[in-house]
Design a protein around this motif. Structure first.
Motif, PDB file in Angstrom:
ATOM      1  N   ASN A   1       0.830  -1.202   0.000  1.00 15.01           N
ATOM      2  CA  ASN A   1       0.000   0.000   0.000  1.00 15.01           C
ATOM      3  C   ASN A   1       0.866   1.255   0.000  1.00 15.01           C
ATOM      4  O   ASN A   1       2.065   1.192   0.240  1.00 15.01           O
ATOM      5  CB  ASN A   1      -0.914   0.002   1.217  1.00 15.01           C
ATOM      6  CG  ASN A   1      -2.155   0.834   0.983  1.00 15.01           C
ATOM      7  OD1 ASN A   1      -2.265   1.513  -0.051  1.00 15.01           O
ATOM      8  ND2 ASN A   1      -3.071   0.809   1.913  1.00 15.01           N
ATOM      9  N   ILE A   2       0.229   2.393  -0.289  1.00 12.82           N
ATOM     10  CA  ILE A   2       0.991   3.631  -0.250  1.00 12.82           C
ATOM     11  C   ILE A   2       1.269   4.000   1.199  1.00 12.82           C
ATOM     12  O   ILE A   2       0.596   3.558   2.125  1.00 12.82           O
ATOM     13  CB  ILE A   2       0.301   4.814  -0.990  1.00 12.82           C
ATOM     14  CG1 ILE A   2      -1.023   5.200  -0.363  1.00 12.82           C
ATOM     15  CG2 ILE A   2       0.150   4.530  -2.442  1.00 12.82           C
ATOM     16  CD1 ILE A   2      -1.611   6.475  -0.982  1.00 12.82           C
ATOM     17  N   THR A   3       2.275   4.850   1.367  1.00  9.96           N
ATOM     18  CA  THR A   3       2.690   5.211   2.706  1.00  9.96           C
ATOM     19  C   THR A   3       1.794   6.327   3.248  1.00  9.96           C
ATOM     20  O   THR A   3       1.398   7.210   2.490  1.00  9.96           O
ATOM     21  CB  THR A   3       4.142   5.682   2.687  1.00  9.96           C
ATOM     22  OG1 THR A   3       4.431   6.322   3.920  1.00  9.96           O
ATOM     23  CG2 THR A   3       4.400   6.665   1.563  1.00  9.96           C
ATOM     24  N   PRO A   4       1.456   6.283   4.537  1.00 13.83           N
ATOM     25  CA  PRO A   4       0.750   7.439   5.106  1.00 13.83           C
ATOM     26  C   PRO A   4       1.662   8.660   5.126  1.00 13.83           C
ATOM     27  O   PRO A   4       1.179   9.786   5.200  1.00 13.83           O
ATOM     28  CB  PRO A   4       0.408   6.991   6.530  1.00 13.83           C
ATOM     29  CG  PRO A   4       0.606   5.520   6.536  1.00 13.83           C
ATOM     30  CD  PRO A   4       1.628   5.206   5.505  1.00 13.83           C
ATOM     31  N   GLY A   5       2.963   8.447   5.089  1.00 18.91           N
ATOM     32  CA  GLY A   5       3.887   9.552   4.897  1.00 18.91           C
ATOM     33  C   GLY A   5       4.180  10.342   6.147  1.00 18.91           C
ATOM     34  O   GLY A   5       3.809   9.958   7.264  1.00 18.91           O
ATOM     35  N   ALA A   6       4.833  11.479   5.944  1.00 19.80           N
ATOM     36  CA  ALA A   6       5.376  12.237   7.065  1.00 19.80           C
ATOM     37  C   ALA A   6       4.840  13.656   7.123  1.00 19.80           C
ATOM     38  O   ALA A   6       5.397  14.498   7.808  1.00 19.80           O
ATOM     39  CB  ALA A   6       6.893  12.255   6.969  1.00 19.80           C
ATOM     40  N   THR A   7       3.782  13.943   6.368  1.00 21.88           N
ATOM     41  CA  THR A   7       3.207  15.291   6.442  1.00 21.88           C
ATOM     42  C   THR A   7       1.691  15.181   6.615  1.00 21.88           C
ATOM     43  O   THR A   7       1.105  14.124   6.374  1.00 21.88           O
ATOM     44  CB  THR A   7       3.478  16.106   5.159  1.00 21.88           C
ATOM     45  OG1 THR A   7       2.728  15.538   4.097  1.00 21.88           O
ATOM     46  CG2 THR A   7       4.952  16.110   4.790  1.00 21.88           C
ATOM     47  N   ALA A   8       1.070  16.275   7.016  1.00 21.21           N
ATOM     48  CA  ALA A   8      -0.387  16.277   7.182  1.00 21.21           C
ATOM     49  C   ALA A   8      -1.054  15.975   5.843  1.00 21.21           C
ATOM     50  O   ALA A   8      -2.027  15.215   5.770  1.00 21.21           O
ATOM     51  CB  ALA A   8      -0.845  17.621   7.728  1.00 21.21           C
ATOM     52  N   ILE A   9      -0.511  16.576   4.778  1.00 19.15           N
ATOM     53  CA  ILE A   9      -1.088  16.355   3.453  1.00 19.15           C
ATOM     54  C   ILE A   9      -0.957  14.898   3.047  1.00 19.15           C
ATOM     55  O   ILE A   9      -1.900  14.287   2.526  1.00 19.15           O
ATOM     56  CB  ILE A   9      -0.388  17.269   2.422  1.00 19.15           C
ATOM     57  CG1 ILE A   9      -0.755  18.734   2.645  1.00 19.15           C
ATOM     58  CG2 ILE A   9      -0.700  16.841   1.008  1.00 19.15           C
ATOM     59  CD1 ILE A   9      -2.150  19.107   2.210  1.00 19.15           C
ATOM     60  N   SER A  10       0.204  14.303   3.271  1.00 17.87           N
ATOM     61  CA  SER A  10       0.384  12.917   2.831  1.00 17.87           C
ATOM     62  C   SER A  10      -0.575  11.993   3.580  1.00 17.87           C
ATOM     63  O   SER A  10      -1.087  11.038   3.004  1.00 17.87           O
ATOM     64  CB  SER A  10       1.833  12.474   3.007  1.00 17.87           C
ATOM     65  OG  SER A  10       2.141  12.302   4.364  1.00 17.87           O
ATOM     66  N   ARG A  11      -0.821  12.292   4.856  1.00 18.48           N
ATOM     67  CA  ARG A  11      -1.781  11.457   5.591  1.00 18.48           C
ATOM     68  C   ARG A  11      -3.186  11.634   5.037  1.00 18.48           C
ATOM     69  O   ARG A  11      -3.953  10.685   4.933  1.00 18.48           O
ATOM     70  CB  ARG A  11      -1.750  11.801   7.083  1.00 18.48           C
ATOM     71  CG  ARG A  11      -0.669  11.039   7.846  1.00 18.48           C
ATOM     72  CD  ARG A  11      -0.903  11.126   9.340  1.00 18.48           C
ATOM     73  NE  ARG A  11      -1.020  12.500   9.787  1.00 18.48           N
ATOM     74  CZ  ARG A  11       0.026  13.289  10.055  1.00 18.48           C
ATOM     75  NH1 ARG A  11       1.251  12.803   9.931  1.00 18.48           N
ATOM     76  NH2 ARG A  11      -0.138  14.527  10.438  1.00 18.48           N
ATOM     77  N   GLU A  12      -3.503  12.868   4.661  1.00 18.98           N
ATOM     78  CA  GLU A  12      -4.829  13.127   4.098  1.00 18.98           C
ATOM     79  C   GLU A  12      -4.997  12.383   2.768  1.00 18.98           C
ATOM     80  O   GLU A  12      -6.053  11.810   2.492  1.00 18.98           O
ATOM     81  CB  GLU A  12      -4.998  14.636   3.896  1.00 18.98           C
ATOM     82  CG  GLU A  12      -6.438  15.049   3.903  1.00 18.98           C
ATOM     83  CD  GLU A  12      -6.575  16.545   4.116  1.00 18.98           C
ATOM     84  OE1 GLU A  12      -7.123  17.182   3.208  1.00 18.98           O
ATOM     85  OE2 GLU A  12      -6.120  17.070   5.153  1.00 18.98           O
TER      86      GLU A  12
END
Lengths: 191, 370, 527
Positions: B26-37
């Motif tokens: 799956n894609i990563t939730p990431g390290a920024t608010a935008i990436s989590r969104e």
């Protein structure tokens, strides 16, 4: 069968004509795209150029204008803005300059291509005069300061505080020396 | 094109691959608010699709099972129903609107124009990235640091195979970083999944994007627009540091640049230049001219025995510094420092039996560049 | 469709000419259809070999078999050959064979032009394949050939590539004109538009799409040619041009092109499912409207291929909404197929198996397409293997499976022999497993962060790549069974009846099997 033959011929002619029109439409997309860019500011093309009537500056807003110089691949010139950022009031006419130096041992001709980001800001950046309107030639080891005069439109949307203006410098010496004309003046003035 | 001796080392290397959990799906939730969104949005759309799939395929497989001739099913004679048809045009439409609302909200957030703390110009080159911290006097190239031997299966592959660079992009945590993308040759695309930033770098044009990394760490990405031969070999490494570490890094990097300049005025022996030149050659030149200096016939000229490399020293320096228009040969004058330039030219003139004995001093390069 | 006819059993006229000349000079729609189909099969196998070369290189991390420059030529050629050499000619071949006998016409409207439009193709593709052996190699800039990689930075062979694309364009446009003329002017009396079989309808719409966008493709490669050789600056920023303009023009062609490759597939599946469900197609009229709306919408969504080029917010939103809208008519089609099966009386012969797999796997491709339409999420998907998985799901188990379904469905009519069902089913199951093992893991690879068009990758992508490569060889090798099935069906087998399948309806099933060289020289009467 003759009636059918005529019917077929008419239909084929219409369809061939349609095909030719679509071929033309492919080419028409080029100017249409320019119009589209002008309306939407797509791609950060600056389309407002030329003299402008003096206006009262809007001193309530400070816009940070950032300048960038980029050399395209094999362009050996030294090329940079004399100032990295300036703070400008909308409506105020401001002079800026880029420094260029040809370090090679031959005369070279360059063309600077401007681009603006955010793209929405492009149509509010008015260039009164710019070195990018013309090709720039430098002899071996020669340098110069290239001026740029611009105004930011007071209608600039309120959420934009920073505008970045970049120039990419292309070496067009080889194209000129083989006798290929880049483009006519009317086209260049839209840059 | 086809390499002959490949089978044996290949099998050997397969067995020696590091055992890494590699079934990431799956894609990563990431390290920024935008990436989590973006991650949440991705999951919402995914589950909606799964739900629709379950219903549609459910009815389909139920029919396949029950309404088959071998079970004695008789075909019924209905073939239209306006009410049903309108209904299943409208329902998807409503679902789509439900999807479009969060998508629009996220997209608007991505186009936020509030002021940034740091502006970094990212320029794509064939096949490396250049990072310029605007107004900070920091400017460096970042290229793949995986050794050629690993790529050619002559050495075991490291943990970050193809995702490691010599100079990573360093960012401070919690600051709004604005990226300005452009390219010096063809179109590239800068993608770091953890920052949810993917933007094309287009020659002659400038694009922007931004991120506020929230966690210190190392984030890796790659070029995602086909940009020629080594498109697969120009990774991106972003190192997010605490503000204190970042300030330290800024100071170190500026000092290193000064040290570099000082080194250029020192005396270098032929051996020192050769040693350094080999490293520079392998990162900057070997991709085209090959580690053997033989080039690739028809595409990249050989340096072994080339008249320019063995005789005309001025032309040789000139082409390395300024490149050759209309070819893949770039201007390295801006990319490498004077010592590296002197070293690599010296190396080319003495390696692989070229043996000219020429030694180009860093001072000579500095003079030419002034 | 309630069509019966008074069979004119005394078909007159002459048979085919003898020898090779028959194939070079033929104006018979069945001969030309056969030529198209064999040609596309040959191209399918050629492009497939290139795909296998790609998958072999990607089996393990590291460079093993080919160097990156050759890898790029393989990905480019694989795409071009599959799109322009395999899928499109196969659909044109099916159209040539079936449309005249489905509408009750004696032949295509313009038989001689039909001959030309086919015979351009072998020359176009010989020219394009020959670039692989030229100095500097063949096209290596991807099938989307973005400028300036394909102009300023292209190998010299790009000129031949452009010429080959021009020739393919001419062939497609002539084919499309012929199909439109046949459908509009050559229908038997009583065959009204809303009685047309759905395959004919979808092809009619496809042909209009072809005439609308193939000239645009010709235009864009002409602009490239002028930039490369005549000093213009359409796409060269140095002269005031814009590389992004290339992408806009290309995708203005490219997105309708995608539907050119799937609409006829919808038509084929809409023929097959009713036959084997022994029930009329549900929602015939809504199928026609849905197809037309998909075709119209295809002109308004091109920039969803370009979400990352830096469009303004309004542009991103417009193209996102327009793209999502396409899910509505596409959904209607899927629901109609399922409703056709519902309360039918189904049997599962080989063509039906391929058609059912089409419905399921195409829908999965549609779901990933919907995900890709969501612009903010697309930033994470764009140009990764997720996109590769998406378009292979709609093109391989989509377009290609429908072509195979169509071939198995109509083979008895073409050859007069029934297919060996056991071998047909073996081909289906091997292909079905192969396709999914190949392309499903690609979703994971893309989501985990693997970009497309790379010859080597980081270690965390190794396992799924190995799985995909194994699947690709299963799928690739099982196509040899397809070739064997076709040849053995031509050579012999159980004699086919005129109706062939128990539940089949339509003019083509009233003809003898194999269909005579000349059919419907007297128009059938349609009640």
């Amino acid at each position: 069968m003759d009636a059918l033959g005529r019917k077929n011929r008419r239909l084929v002619l219409q369809l061939v004509l349609g095909g030719i029109l679509m071929f033309g439409f492919g080419f028409a997309l080029v100017p249409l795209y320019d119009v589209f860019c002008r309306i939407t500011g797509l791609n950060g093309k600056i389309t407002n150029t030329g003299p402008i009537a003096a206006e009262e500056a809007d001193t309530s807003r400070d816009i940070r204008v950032q300048f960038i110089g980029i050399n395209n691949e094999a362009m050996p010139w030294e090329f940079r803005p004399t100032l990295n950022t300036v703070s400008v009031n909308p409506g105020e006419m401001r002079q800026m300059a880029y420094f260029a130096r040809n370090p090679t041992s031959a005369r070279m001709v360059a063309q600077a291509i401007p681009s603006v980001t955010p793209a929405e800001a492009a149509q509010y950046l008015h260039k009164v005069s710019c070195f990018c309107f013309d090709q720039q030639a430098l002899d071996a080891d020669e340098d110069m300061e290239m001026p740029l005069l611009f105004v930011i439109d007071k209608k600039l949307p309120a959420d934009i505080h920073t505008i970045t203006l970049s120039y990419t410098l292309f070496d067009i010496t080889p194209r000129l020396s083989t006798g290929q004309i880049i483009k006519d003046d009317t086209q260049r003035s839209t840059l | 094109m086809i390499k002959r001796v490949w089978l044996l080392p290949w099998i050997g290397l397969f067995l020696s691959l590091p055992a890494k959990a590699a079934w990431e799906v799956n894609i990563t939730p990431g390290a920024t608010a935008i990436s989590r969104e973006v991650y949440d949005l991705h999951m919402i759309i995914f589950w909606i699709c799964v739900a629709i799939g379950v219903v549609v395929f459910g009815v389909m497989f139920w029919s396949i099972f029950h309404h088959r001739k071998s079970r004695g099913a008789e075909a019924r004679n209905f073939h239209e129903n306006t009410a049903v048809e309108i209904l299943w045009t409208l329902i998807p439409f409503v679902i789509l609107i439900a999807m479009a609302i969060p998508a629009t909200a996220t997209l608007i957030k991505m186009y936020d124009n509030t002021d940034s703390d740091i502006d970094i110009q990212v320029t794509g080159y064939q096949w490396k990235w250049r990072y310029q911290y605007l107004g900070q006097d920091i400017d460096f190239f970042s290229s793949l640091s995986t050794p050629r031997e690993q790529i050619n299966n002559e050495a075991a592959k490291g943990e970050n195979y193809l995702l490691e660079v010599d100079n990573p992009l360093v960012l401070p945590v919690g600051q709004k970083v604005r990226f300005l993308f452009t390219a010096a040759d063809v179109i590239h695309s800068w993608w770091v999944p953890d920052l949810a930033v993917k933007k094309d770098a287009i020659p002659g044009f400038i694009n922007e994007s931004w991120a506020i990394p929230e966690e210190p760490g190392i984030y890796r990405g790659q070029c995602t627009e086909l940009c020629g031969r080594d498109h697969g070999f120009m990774p991106i490494v972003v190192e997010v540091k605490s503000q204190a570490d970042f300030d330290l890094w800024l100071a170190d990097t500026r000092n290193a640049a000064q040290a570099q300049a000082a080194a250029a005025s020192e005396e270098w022996t032929l051996e020192q230049l050769m040693e350094r030149g080999e490293q520079v050659y392998n990162t900057s030149c070997a991709a085209c001219h090959q580690a053997t200096g033989q080039g690739i016939p028809g595409a990249f000229p050989a340096l072994v025995g080339s008249p320019m490399v063995t005789t005309d020293i001025d032309a040789h320096i000139n082409i390395v510094l300024h490149g050759k228009a209309g070819t893949a040969m770039q201007a390295f004058g801006a990319q490498l420092n004077a010592v590296d330039l002197a070293a690599v030219i010296t190396y080319e003139r003495n390696a692989w039996g070229n043996d000219t004995g020429d030694s180009v001093s860093p001072q000579r390069i500095t003079e030419l560049q002034q | 469709m309630d069509t019966t006819l008074s069979v004119d059993s005394t078909e007159h006229g002459h048979g085919p000419a003898k020898g090779l000349g028959r194939w070079f000079f033929t104006t018979n729609h069945k001969d030309i259809g056969t030529l198209y189909l064999w040609f596309s099969l040959l191209m399918f196998l050629t492009g497939g070999c290139m795909a296998l070369m790609i998958r072999a290189e990607l089996f393990q991390p590291g460079l093993q078999l080919v160097q990156p420059e050759f890898f790029n030529q393989m990905t480019t050629m694989h795409g071009l050959i599959m799109v322009f050499g395999a899928v499109m000619p196969a659909f044109v071949g099916l159209a040539n064979w079936m449309i005249p006998i489905m509408v009750g016409a004696p032949d295509m409207a313009l038989p001689r032009m039909n001959n030309w439009s086919f015979w351009i193709l072998p020359f176009a593709f010989s020219l394009m394949l020959s670039t692989l052996f030229m100095e500097g190699g063949g096209p290596n800039f991807g099938w989307t050939f973005y400028a300036p990689l394909s102009t300023t930075y292209a190998p010299p062979s790009v000129t031949f590539f452009i010429f080959a694309v021009h020739m393919m364009g001419f062939s497609s446009i002539m084919g499309a004109i012929n199909i439109i003329a046949t459908i509009l002017n050559m229908r038997a009396p009583g065959m009204t538009m809303m009685k047309l079989p759905l395959f004919v309808w979808t092809w009619l719409i496809t042909a209009f799409l072809l005439i609308a966008v193939m000239p645009v493709l010709a235009g864009v490669v002409t602009m490239m040619l002028m930039d490369i050789h005549f000093g213009t600056s359409f796409f060269n920023a140095a002269g005031g041009g814009d590389p992004v303009l290339f992408q806009h023009v290309f995708w203005f062609f490219g997105h309708p092109e995608v539907y050119i490759m799937i609409l006829p597939a919808f038509g084929i599946v809409s023929e097959i499912i009713p036959t084997f469900a022994r029930k009329k197609l549900f929602g015939y009229a809504s199928m026609v409207y849905a197809t037309s709306s998909i075709a119209l919408l295809s002109f308004l969504v091109w920039a969803h291929h370009m979400f990352t080029v830096g469009l303004p917010l309004a542009g991103e939103l417009f193209f996102m909404y327009a793209t999502m809208l396409i899910a509505v008519p596409t959904g209607v089609k899927v629901f109609n197929w399922v409703a056709t099966m519902f309360h039918g009386s189904m049997t599962f012969e080989t063509p039906m198996l391929f058609a059912l797999a089409f419905v399921v796997l195409f829908t999965i491709g549609g779901f990933s397409g919907l995900m890709l339409a969501i612009a903010p999420a697309d930033f994470q998907y764009h140009d990764t293997y997720f996109v590769v998985a998406h378009f292979h799901y709609v093109l391989v188990p989509g377009a290609i499976f429908s072509i195979m379904a169509g071939a198995y469905y109509w083979l008895p009519k073409w050859t007069g022999h029934m297919l060996n069902e056991r071998l047909g089913k073996a081909h289906f199951w091997l292909s079905f497993i192969g396709v999914n093992v190949t392309f499903f893991p690609m979703h994971f690879l893309g989501l985990a962060g693997m970009p497309r068009r790379i010859p080597d990758y980081a270690l965390q992508f190794a396992d799924f790549n190995a799985v995909a490569s194994v699947g690709a060889f299963i799928f690739g090798l099982s196509q040899l069974l397809f070739v064997y099935n076709i040849i053995s069906c031509i050579r012999g087998g159980e004699r086919a009846t005129d109706q062939v399948w128990e539940g089949s309806h339509g003019l083509e099933w009233t003809l003898p099997s194999p269909a005579p060289y000349h059919t419907f020289t007297q128009p059938p009467v349609i009640k």
